[in-house]
Each structure stands twice: as structure tokens, then as C-alpha cells.
Design an enzyme around this catalytic site. Sequence first.
Site, mmCIF file in Angstrom:
data_model
loop_
_atom_site.group_PDB
_atom_site.id
_atom_site.type_symbol
_atom_site.label_atom_id
_atom_site.label_comp_id
_atom_site.label_asym_id
_atom_site.label_seq_id
_atom_site.Cartn_x
_atom_site.Cartn_y
_atom_site.Cartn_z
ATOM 1 N N SER A 7 71.227 47.763 41.903
ATOM 2 C CA SER A 7 70.126 48.549 41.340
ATOM 3 C C SER A 7 69.857 49.832 42.114
ATOM 4 O O SER A 7 69.509 50.858 41.518
ATOM 5 C CB SER A 7 68.856 47.702 41.288
ATOM 6 O OG SER A 7 69.033 46.562 40.483
ATOM 7 N N HIS A 17 64.750 50.506 44.527
ATOM 8 C CA HIS A 17 64.825 51.431 43.399
ATOM 9 C C HIS A 17 64.394 52.831 43.823
ATOM 10 O O HIS A 17 65.044 53.829 43.492
ATOM 11 C CB HIS A 17 63.940 50.940 42.259
ATOM 12 C CG HIS A 17 64.450 49.706 41.600
ATOM 13 N ND1 HIS A 17 63.772 49.073 40.584
ATOM 14 C CD2 HIS A 17 65.578 48.980 41.787
ATOM 15 C CE1 HIS A 17 64.449 48.022 40.178
ATOM 16 N NE2 HIS A 17 65.555 47.946 40.905
#
Length: 208
Positions: A118, A176
Site C-alpha cells: 500500500s 499510506h
Amino acid sequence: MDALLQSPITLALLLLNGAISGYALLVDFSLIDELSFRPARIRERGEYYRFLTAGFVHAGGAHLAFNMITLYFFGPLLERILGAGAFLILYFGSEMTAHGLTYLYHRTDSHYAAVGASGAISGVLFAFCLYAPLTMLGVMMVIPMPAILFAVLYVAVSVYALGNGGHAGGIAHEAHLGGALGGVVITILLDYPRPINAFLREMQTLIG
């Protein structure tokens, strides 16, 4: 498919992620723990390889599929813009910044563990936003939204979550955010001034 075949780095990353995560999920589940990102283990035992290996194992099929679908759509375009070598730097550089921020937040937490690409994918997505901020994205594959709006909301949610525990909802928001910031900075450094000019040009069309 032709674009993917002409993007060797993206294709290799898709195959590696699929093969390693698939093997871990279907054959040897203990591999996920062995390769996951564990800040406390890195600090106490010097297991620095986890900065890299954690990006190749995923928590489940849906987790893997979401990351790889995103890479499939945006990877070839960026690889074509930046070139194979620079795209490789962008991908792994974003993963390093993602894990770097995660390490700062959780370095003393012996129970914390994270897996998945991610962070790297966030970097790829935000790099795309520099070149095409007004391109419409299908958020969650359904909701139409310009890339720049998605980027702003993405950062806002991540910052809010960090202020409320960071790992809210089982999502590593610090990874993230770290990957996104890394993707922007690395892209600008690799291709200056083109991404800045492209971003400003599209913003000018928006405000007339």
C-alpha cells in the site's frame, strides 16, 4: 494488456507480488509473519530486510487484489513517463518512506505488524496526480472523483486517523501518508520540472 507488456517493471512487480503473496496465503502462512514489517524487531534485532519484504506479502486476497489493480492501472503510464529505472526508484522509494514513517510511529510497539504494498502504491497514485490531477478516478471502482480531490481527501483522512491512533480500522494510515509524500517528492526529484509544470498547467485550466 499491450501497455503492460511494454512496462517490464510494472509487470515484474505484479508477478512478484502475486507469486510471493499467493504462496504465503495458500501454502505457507508463516511466511507472512516472517516477512511482515515489525518495527520493534527491526530496532531490537536489526531485521532491516523487513523494510523491503513486507511490501510483497498481503493480509488476504482482497488486499492483494486492490493493490495490484491500482498498480495495473497506473504503473504502465508512469513507467512510460519516467522510464523503467526511475519508476523502479519511485516504487521502492515510496515503500521506504512509507515504512520509515511507520517505524517512527511504532518503533517501540512489540505487537505492531503490517504487510502489503500500500505504501508503494500510494506513491504511484500520488505521482500520477502530479501529471494528471484532473483525471477522473473511480474511487472504490465506483465513485467518480478527480485525482486531485481524491489526493486531498486521502491526506486529510490519513492525518485525522494519525491523530486518533494511526492504525484505525486496521488500516496503516501512516504508511499510506508516508508513501504518498514520498511519491510526490521522489517524482519531482526524478523528473524536475516536468511534474510541477504539468500540475500547474492543469490547475490553470481549472481556474480559467
